[in-house]
Design an enzyme around this catalytic site. Sequence first.
Site, short mmCIF file in Angstrom:
data_model
loop_
_atom_site.label_atom_id
_atom_site.label_comp_id
_atom_site.label_asym_id
_atom_site.label_seq_id
_atom_site.Cartn_x
_atom_site.Cartn_y
_atom_site.Cartn_z
N SER A 1 -0.85 1.23 2.45
CA SER A 1 -0.13 0.24 3.24
C SER A 1 -0.88 -0.05 4.54
O SER A 1 -2.02 -0.49 4.51
CB SER A 1 1.30 0.76 3.48
OG SER A 1 2.14 -0.24 3.99
N HIS B 1 -0.17 -3.27 -0.70
CA HIS B 1 1.02 -3.98 -1.17
C HIS B 1 1.50 -4.94 -0.09
O HIS B 1 1.02 -4.91 1.05
CB HIS B 1 2.13 -3.02 -1.58
CG HIS B 1 2.67 -2.17 -0.46
ND1 HIS B 1 3.65 -1.22 -0.65
CD2 HIS B 1 2.39 -2.13 0.86
CE1 HIS B 1 3.93 -0.64 0.50
NE2 HIS B 1 3.18 -1.17 1.43
#
Length: 199
Positions: free
Chosen positions: A101, A124
């Site tokens: 992330s 993501h």
Amino acid sequence: MTLFDTTPSILRETSRGLERTSIYDELLRERTLVLSGEVEPAMASTLCQHVLLLEREDPSSPITLFVSSPGGQVGPGLAIYDVLRSVSCPIRTVCSDLAASMGSIIFMAGDEREMYPHASLMIHDPLIPQGAGGSALALQETSKRLMERRRTLNTILAERSGLTLKRIQSLTCKDTYLEAERALDLGFATRIIESRKEL
């Protein structure tokens, strides 16, 4: 419990006898920083201060940042990214475990981006903030901000990897894990560290 019970330290013999110093101070002297754990404001502020201090001390010498992070808050993460990209020092990032992330975004700030053979990245789209709710208009505004963040993060990944924005969006629409070889193939990493001699 004392500080030295929880903080790794080194004993060094000096003219004044044995002195104990923090391993983090030793690494800082070597222009090496470690980002470990969740990205949050206090940690981001400290890390940025260290980077700026090292730039002031020597604007041309490289800084190495080891990254092992599950991610965290987008704002502090982007602050770290911006500082790393703005300083004059060459930046080397090393993924030592998992950079997920926001951790992966910070990793991408490196001019050189290196991974250990068993390290991985996870990319993501940004997640809906905890506690998001309220009126329809409030949800609409939250959604708008989220999409703006998505564009910002995907643009960073595209620019730094050389992939198209469309390709990045296809990767970030779900949790995508990239082992070192795959990250290298896609342009996220620039090198895989194979031996101690390469450090």
